[in-house]
Write a protein that holds these residues in place. Structure first.
Motif, PDB file in Angstrom:
ATOM      1  N   CYS A  23      37.086 -69.648  -0.974  1.00 12.40           N
ATOM      2  CA  CYS A  23      35.851 -70.254  -0.661  1.00 12.40           C
ATOM      3  C   CYS A  23      35.830 -71.673  -0.373  1.00 12.40           C
ATOM      4  CB  CYS A  23      34.839 -69.929  -1.717  1.00 12.40           C
ATOM      5  SG  CYS A  23      33.231 -70.643  -1.360  1.00 12.40           S
ATOM      6  N   LEU A  24      36.679 -72.520  -0.652  1.00  8.44           N
ATOM      7  CA  LEU A  24      36.768 -74.035  -0.442  1.00  8.44           C
ATOM      8  C   LEU A  24      37.801 -74.397   0.550  1.00  8.44           C
ATOM      9  CD1 LEU A  24      36.788 -75.276  -4.236  1.00  8.44           C
ATOM     10  CD2 LEU A  24      34.959 -74.943  -2.538  1.00  8.44           C
ATOM     11  N   GLY A  25      38.546 -73.196   1.208  1.00  3.96           N
ATOM     12  CA  GLY A  25      39.262 -73.914   2.296  1.00  3.96           C
ATOM     13  C   GLY A  25      38.774 -74.144   3.377  1.00  3.96           C
ATOM     14  N   PRO A  26      37.521 -74.048   3.838  1.00  2.00           N
ATOM     15  CA  PRO A  26      36.914 -74.698   5.053  1.00  2.00           C
ATOM     16  C   PRO A  26      36.434 -76.173   4.921  1.00  2.00           C
ATOM     17  CG  PRO A  26      35.481 -72.964   4.387  1.00  2.00           C
ATOM     18  CD  PRO A  26      36.856 -72.746   3.755  1.00  2.00           C
ATOM     19  N   PHE A  27      36.428 -76.516   3.430  1.00  2.00           N
ATOM     20  CA  PHE A  27      36.012 -77.754   3.189  1.00  2.00           C
ATOM     21  C   PHE A  27      37.025 -78.592   2.718  1.00  2.00           C
ATOM     22  CE2 PHE A  27      32.981 -74.651   2.077  1.00  2.00           C
ATOM     23  CZ  PHE A  27      31.687 -74.742   3.015  1.00  2.00           C
ATOM     24  N   GLY A  28      38.357 -78.591   3.167  1.00  2.00           N
ATOM     25  CA  GLY A  28      39.166 -79.347   2.995  1.00  2.00           C
ATOM     26  C   GLY A  28      40.283 -79.211   1.800  1.00  2.00           C
ATOM     27  N   ILE A  29      39.977 -78.055   0.790  1.00  2.00           N
ATOM     28  CA  ILE A  29      40.715 -77.973  -0.192  1.00  2.00           C
ATOM     29  C   ILE A  29      42.124 -77.194   0.300  1.00  2.00           C
ATOM     30  CG2 ILE A  29      40.872 -76.883  -2.504  1.00  2.00           C
ATOM     31  CD1 ILE A  29      38.913 -79.127  -2.018  1.00  2.00           C
ATOM     32  N   GLY A  61      35.179 -64.711  -1.855  1.00  2.00           N
ATOM     33  CA  GLY A  61      35.407 -66.064  -1.402  1.00  2.00           C
ATOM     34  C   GLY A  61      35.618 -66.370   0.245  1.00  2.00           C
ATOM     35  N   LEU A  62      36.533 -65.313   1.008  1.00  2.00           N
ATOM     36  CA  LEU A  62      36.533 -65.717   2.202  1.00  2.00           C
ATOM     37  C   LEU A  62      35.164 -65.269   3.131  1.00  2.00           C
ATOM     38  CD1 LEU A  62      38.447 -65.787   4.666  1.00  2.00           C
ATOM     39  CD2 LEU A  62      39.165 -63.455   4.346  1.00  2.00           C
ATOM     40  N   LEU A  63      34.414 -64.337   2.849  1.00  2.00           N
ATOM     41  CA  LEU A  63      33.234 -63.815   3.259  1.00  2.00           C
ATOM     42  C   LEU A  63      32.241 -65.091   3.090  1.00  2.00           C
ATOM     43  CD1 LEU A  63      32.492 -59.998   2.471  1.00  2.00           C
ATOM     44  CD2 LEU A  63      33.575 -61.245   4.349  1.00  2.00           C
ATOM     45  N   THR A  64      32.376 -65.588   1.921  1.00  2.00           N
ATOM     46  CA  THR A  64      31.372 -67.018   1.637  1.00  2.00           C
ATOM     47  C   THR A  64      31.859 -68.079   2.566  1.00  2.00           C
ATOM     48  OG1 THR A  64      31.002 -66.242  -0.496  1.00  2.00           O
ATOM     49  CG2 THR A  64      30.803 -68.529   0.018  1.00  2.00           C
ATOM     50  N   ALA A  65      33.228 -68.306   2.792  1.00  2.00           N
ATOM     51  CA  ALA A  65      33.688 -69.344   3.510  1.00  2.00           C
ATOM     52  C   ALA A  65      33.432 -69.284   4.928  1.00  2.00           C
ATOM     53  CB  ALA A  65      35.240 -69.512   3.455  1.00  2.00           C
ATOM     54  N   ILE A  66      33.597 -67.940   5.516  1.00  2.00           N
ATOM     55  CA  ILE A  66      33.334 -67.814   6.932  1.00  2.00           C
ATOM     56  C   ILE A  66      31.822 -67.646   7.329  1.00  2.00           C
ATOM     57  CG2 ILE A  66      35.658 -66.727   7.381  1.00  2.00           C
ATOM     58  CD1 ILE A  66      34.156 -64.178   7.308  1.00  2.00           C
ATOM     59  N   THR A  67      31.128 -67.361   6.320  1.00  2.00           N
ATOM     60  CA  THR A  67      29.672 -67.398   6.514  1.00  2.00           C
ATOM     61  C   THR A  67      29.158 -68.871   6.494  1.00  2.00           C
ATOM     62  OG1 THR A  67      29.396 -65.396   5.480  1.00  2.00           O
ATOM     63  CG2 THR A  67      27.462 -66.607   5.556  1.00  2.00           C
ATOM     64  N   LEU A 110      41.901 -63.495  11.327  1.00  2.00           N
ATOM     65  CA  LEU A 110      43.331 -62.938  10.937  1.00  2.00           C
ATOM     66  C   LEU A 110      44.499 -64.190  10.924  1.00  2.00           C
ATOM     67  CD1 LEU A 110      43.632 -59.627  13.030  1.00  2.00           C
ATOM     68  CD2 LEU A 110      42.718 -59.996  10.491  1.00  2.00           C
ATOM     69  N   PHE A 111      44.081 -65.329  11.394  1.00  2.00           N
ATOM     70  CA  PHE A 111      45.096 -66.477  11.435  1.00  2.00           C
ATOM     71  C   PHE A 111      44.706 -67.429  10.665  1.00  2.00           C
ATOM     72  CE2 PHE A 111      45.310 -64.046  15.631  1.00  2.00           C
ATOM     73  CZ  PHE A 111      46.678 -63.897  15.449  1.00  2.00           C
ATOM     74  N   PRO A 112      45.779 -68.147   9.894  1.00  2.00           N
ATOM     75  CA  PRO A 112      45.377 -69.406   8.876  1.00  2.00           C
ATOM     76  C   PRO A 112      44.638 -70.455   9.957  1.00  2.00           C
ATOM     77  CG  PRO A 112      47.664 -68.648   8.761  1.00  2.00           C
ATOM     78  CD  PRO A 112      47.265 -67.855   9.761  1.00  2.00           C
ATOM     79  N   VAL A 113      43.814 -71.379   9.061  1.00  2.00           N
ATOM     80  CA  VAL A 113      43.230 -72.448   9.819  1.00  2.00           C
ATOM     81  C   VAL A 113      41.897 -72.044  10.613  1.00  2.00           C
ATOM     82  CG1 VAL A 113      43.257 -74.684  10.679  1.00  2.00           C
ATOM     83  CG2 VAL A 113      44.931 -73.953   9.232  1.00  2.00           C
ATOM     84  N   VAL A 114      42.613 -71.007  11.863  1.00  2.00           N
ATOM     85  CA  VAL A 114      41.614 -70.744  12.726  1.00  2.00           C
ATOM     86  C   VAL A 114      40.465 -69.784  12.213  1.00  2.00           C
ATOM     87  CG1 VAL A 114      41.394 -69.236  14.802  1.00  2.00           C
ATOM     88  CG2 VAL A 114      43.573 -70.467  14.365  1.00  2.00           C
TER      89      VAL A 114
END
Length: 159
Positions: A23-29, A61-67, A110-114
């Motif tokens: 979940c925290l991936g897009p927020f710099g963690i 967590g992934l669905l929350t992050a991309i949403t 499917l790709f990291p960071v992207v």
């Protein structure tokens, strides 16, 4: 070493640690998603942790992050477009999304960071939330299931 640290985190915070890692991936963690899901899969397939709990928390967590990143694009879209309209990377990404649309939406997860950047462009494009959910959530399910299966495969190779 890594698995021992993850087990300690799960002991302390519960399965919520897997949710937060994604979940925290897009927020710099900077938590490497692929390593986390493979480790979770290996630990669950070896009987140390509950596989359904790990998988459910990772997917949520992934669905929350991309949403969240989709809504960043939706809410701040015009401001982002004005700010980055002269940026070459922004223009290329926008052009790529406009050219490939749904395929870019599916493959981008499917790709990291992207996976955390593509939903912003999807939100910018004006696509409905329903269509975003249908395509991106399907891709997220495919990606998580694939990596969870790889974890089982790696466990068999290791042991």
């Amino acid at each position: 070493m890594i698995s021992h640290s993850i087990i300690q985190l799960v002991d302390h915070y519960g399965y919520l640690i897997f949710f937060l890692a994604f979940c925290l991936g897009p927020f710099g963690i900077p938590v490497p998603n692929e390593i986390t899901i493979l480790t979770g899969s290996i630990l669950s397939n070896s009987g140390i942790l509950n596989p359904w709990m790990i998988y459910t928390h990772i997917l949520a967590g992934l669905l929350t992050a991309i949403t969240c990143t989709f809504f960043v694009g939706k809410i701040f879209g015009e401001k982002l477009k004005r700010k980055y309209r002269n940026n070459g990377h922004f223009q290329e990404a926008d052009k790529f999304y406009k050219q490939y649309g749904n395929i870019a939406m599916f493959l981008g997860i499917l790709f990291p960071v992207v996976r955390y950047i593509v939903p912003v462009f999807i939100g910018l494009s004006g696509i409905t939330f329903r269509k975003f959910c249908l395509i991106s959530y399907s891709s997220a399910c495919v990606w998580t299931a694939m990596f969870f299966a790889f974890g089982k495969f790696f466990l068999e190779i290791i042991f």
